[in-house]
Write a protein that holds these residues in place. Structure first.
Motif, short mmCIF file in Angstrom:
data_model
loop_
_atom_site.label_atom_id
_atom_site.label_comp_id
_atom_site.label_asym_id
_atom_site.label_seq_id
_atom_site.Cartn_x
_atom_site.Cartn_y
_atom_site.Cartn_z
N ALA A 113 -29.97 -37.71 -12.34
CA ALA A 113 -30.64 -37.32 -10.69
C ALA A 113 -30.45 -38.61 -10.25
N ARG A 114 -30.82 -38.02 -9.13
CA ARG A 114 -30.31 -39.30 -7.92
C ARG A 114 -31.10 -38.66 -6.51
N LEU A 115 -31.22 -40.16 -5.32
CA LEU A 115 -31.24 -39.92 -4.35
C LEU A 115 -30.71 -38.95 -3.65
N PRO A 116 -30.71 -37.89 -2.59
CA PRO A 116 -29.30 -37.52 -1.62
C PRO A 116 -29.33 -38.34 -0.54
N GLY A 117 -28.30 -38.50 0.03
CA GLY A 117 -27.79 -39.14 1.23
C GLY A 117 -28.83 -38.21 2.02
N PRO A 118 -28.06 -39.34 3.51
CA PRO A 118 -28.95 -38.34 4.87
C PRO A 118 -28.44 -37.21 5.17
N ALA A 119 -26.95 -37.06 4.56
CA ALA A 119 -26.91 -35.16 5.05
C ALA A 119 -27.30 -34.41 4.40
N GLU A 120 -27.41 -35.01 3.37
CA GLU A 120 -27.38 -34.34 1.91
C GLU A 120 -28.55 -33.60 2.01
N GLY B 14 -37.04 -40.03 -0.78
CA GLY B 14 -38.07 -40.31 -1.77
C GLY B 14 -37.90 -39.42 -2.31
N VAL B 15 -37.33 -38.19 -2.51
CA VAL B 15 -37.29 -36.91 -3.28
C VAL B 15 -35.99 -36.92 -3.81
N PRO B 16 -36.40 -37.07 -5.47
CA PRO B 16 -34.57 -36.45 -5.78
C PRO B 16 -34.09 -35.70 -5.91
N VAL B 17 -33.05 -35.46 -6.38
CA VAL B 17 -32.67 -34.33 -6.32
C VAL B 17 -32.02 -34.31 -8.33
N LEU B 18 -32.04 -33.56 -8.71
CA LEU B 18 -30.53 -32.94 -9.98
C LEU B 18 -29.38 -32.53 -9.11
N SER B 19 -28.62 -33.22 -9.71
CA SER B 19 -27.26 -33.47 -10.12
C SER B 19 -25.82 -32.43 -11.21
N VAL B 20 -25.64 -31.92 -10.69
CA VAL B 20 -25.16 -30.95 -12.12
C VAL B 20 -23.73 -31.62 -11.14
N LEU B 21 -22.97 -32.40 -12.29
CA LEU B 21 -21.41 -32.26 -11.91
C LEU B 21 -20.74 -31.88 -13.26
N GLY C 254 -6.53 -29.65 -20.16
CA GLY C 254 -7.89 -30.53 -20.03
C GLY C 254 -7.34 -30.94 -18.26
N GLN C 255 -6.84 -30.19 -17.98
CA GLN C 255 -6.56 -31.15 -16.18
C GLN C 255 -7.73 -30.32 -15.48
N ALA C 256 -8.28 -31.53 -14.31
CA ALA C 256 -8.80 -30.78 -13.13
C ALA C 256 -8.50 -30.51 -12.78
N LEU C 257 -8.85 -28.92 -12.37
CA LEU C 257 -8.37 -28.31 -11.30
C LEU C 257 -9.85 -28.93 -10.21
N GLN C 258 -10.53 -28.21 -9.98
CA GLN C 258 -11.83 -28.25 -9.35
C GLN C 258 -13.08 -29.43 -9.53
N VAL C 259 -13.52 -29.90 -8.81
CA VAL C 259 -14.45 -30.74 -9.23
C VAL C 259 -16.14 -30.20 -9.00
N SER C 260 -17.10 -30.06 -8.91
CA SER C 260 -18.33 -29.53 -8.17
C SER C 260 -19.56 -30.72 -8.01
N GLU C 261 -20.39 -30.76 -7.46
CA GLU C 261 -21.33 -31.28 -7.45
C GLU C 261 -22.21 -30.57 -6.80
N VAL C 262 -23.40 -29.68 -7.85
CA VAL C 262 -24.80 -28.86 -7.56
C VAL C 262 -25.85 -29.68 -7.35
N LEU C 263 -25.82 -29.59 -5.53
CA LEU C 263 -27.74 -30.49 -6.14
C LEU C 263 -28.68 -29.51 -5.34
N LEU C 264 -29.82 -29.88 -6.07
CA LEU C 264 -30.90 -28.97 -6.90
C LEU C 264 -31.87 -29.96 -6.16
N PRO C 265 -33.02 -29.72 -5.02
CA PRO C 265 -33.90 -29.88 -5.44
C PRO C 265 -35.07 -30.55 -6.30
#
Length: 242
Positions: free
Chosen positions: A187-194, A203-210, A218-229
């Motif tokens: 969990a974290r606070l979103p940036g202004p644009a987010e 002041g309302v946090p978001v859930l972050s799923v990395l 094991g090579q990383a092909l893509q990394v996504s961050e999903v933000l959920l209010p």
């Protein structure tokens, strides 16, 4: 340059055992090797073996029976139907999904993404940011990051929505194969644009799923961050008790 993230040992062992179930080496109803046998066969510690077995039990591939040991349940349909944010992010068709592509461009790599990709702090990566909407209301914000080596020869830099998912696009253009995903929830606070895109009050946090999507090595092909209010989400799971 190769961008690698080594899957945990327990995950590699779980994948090996799962493949043996899928190819019939361990048939439904058959007892799998004991913990001691797996330790000796794979040269891994007992905690690693126990964690791998627990993961397969959780996902429905194995179950424990008192006085008999751990047996194979077969191919679990429930495991495929679970609501997994990473799988959704990788399979979403931008051109058809409810929502819109809000940003495409090179950005300084976020700290958490840099650690996964093994990149220096000042490196830049390509980001595609998609806002998922539910009946016009913002539901989740997906920011996908691609190492420079994955971008060449693709349409990922296009500001138009892709026809098909990023996974399908990379597999077709880069001739790679997605094998497994690691998800890290915090969990974290979103940036202004987010916060503005998600319509989240200050002041309302978001859930972050990395979401770290890798090939079999094991090579990383893509990394996504999903933000959920956080004030609009409820996470639910169901599983068998042994």
């Amino acid at each position: 340059m190769a961008y690698e993230v080594e899957p945990p040992k327990y995950l590699r062992l779980a994948q090996t055992l799962q493949r043996r179930i899928e190819d019939g080496t361990y048939a439904p109803g058959v007892r799998v090797p004991s913990e001691n046998q797996l330790v000796q066969t794979f040269g891994m510690s007992r905690p690693t073996v126990v964690r791998a077995l627990e993961l397969l039990k959780r996902d429905g591939w194995l179950e424990s029976r008192q006085g008999y040991g751990t047996i194979v349940r077969g191919h679990p349909t429930a495991a495929e139907d679970q609501d997994r944010r990473g799988q959704q992010a990788l399979s979403r068709d931008e051109s058809r999904a409810p929502g819109r592509l809000v940003e495409v461009g090179y950005v300084p790599v976020p700290k958490r993404v840099a650690s996964v990709l093994g990149l220096p702090k000042r490196a830049k990566v390509l980001m595609r940011r998609f806002l998922v909407e539910d009946e016009g209301e913002p539901f989740e914000l997906v920011s996908s990051y691609f190492p420079a080596g994955m971008v060449e020869g693709t349409d990922l830099e296009s500001t138009e929505a892709l026809s098909g998912s990023t996974r399908e696009h990379l597999e077709a253009r880069r001739k790679v194969r997605f094998d497994h995903v690691q998800e890290r929830i915090s969990a974290r606070l979103p940036g202004p644009a987010e916060g503005e895109l998600l319509d989240v009050p200050d002041g309302v946090p978001v859930l972050s799923v990395l979401v770290v999507a890798c090939d079999a090595s094991g090579q990383a092909l893509q990394v996504s961050e999903v933000l959920l209010p956080a004030d609009r989400q409820e996470l639910e799971d169901s599983y068998r008790l042994s």
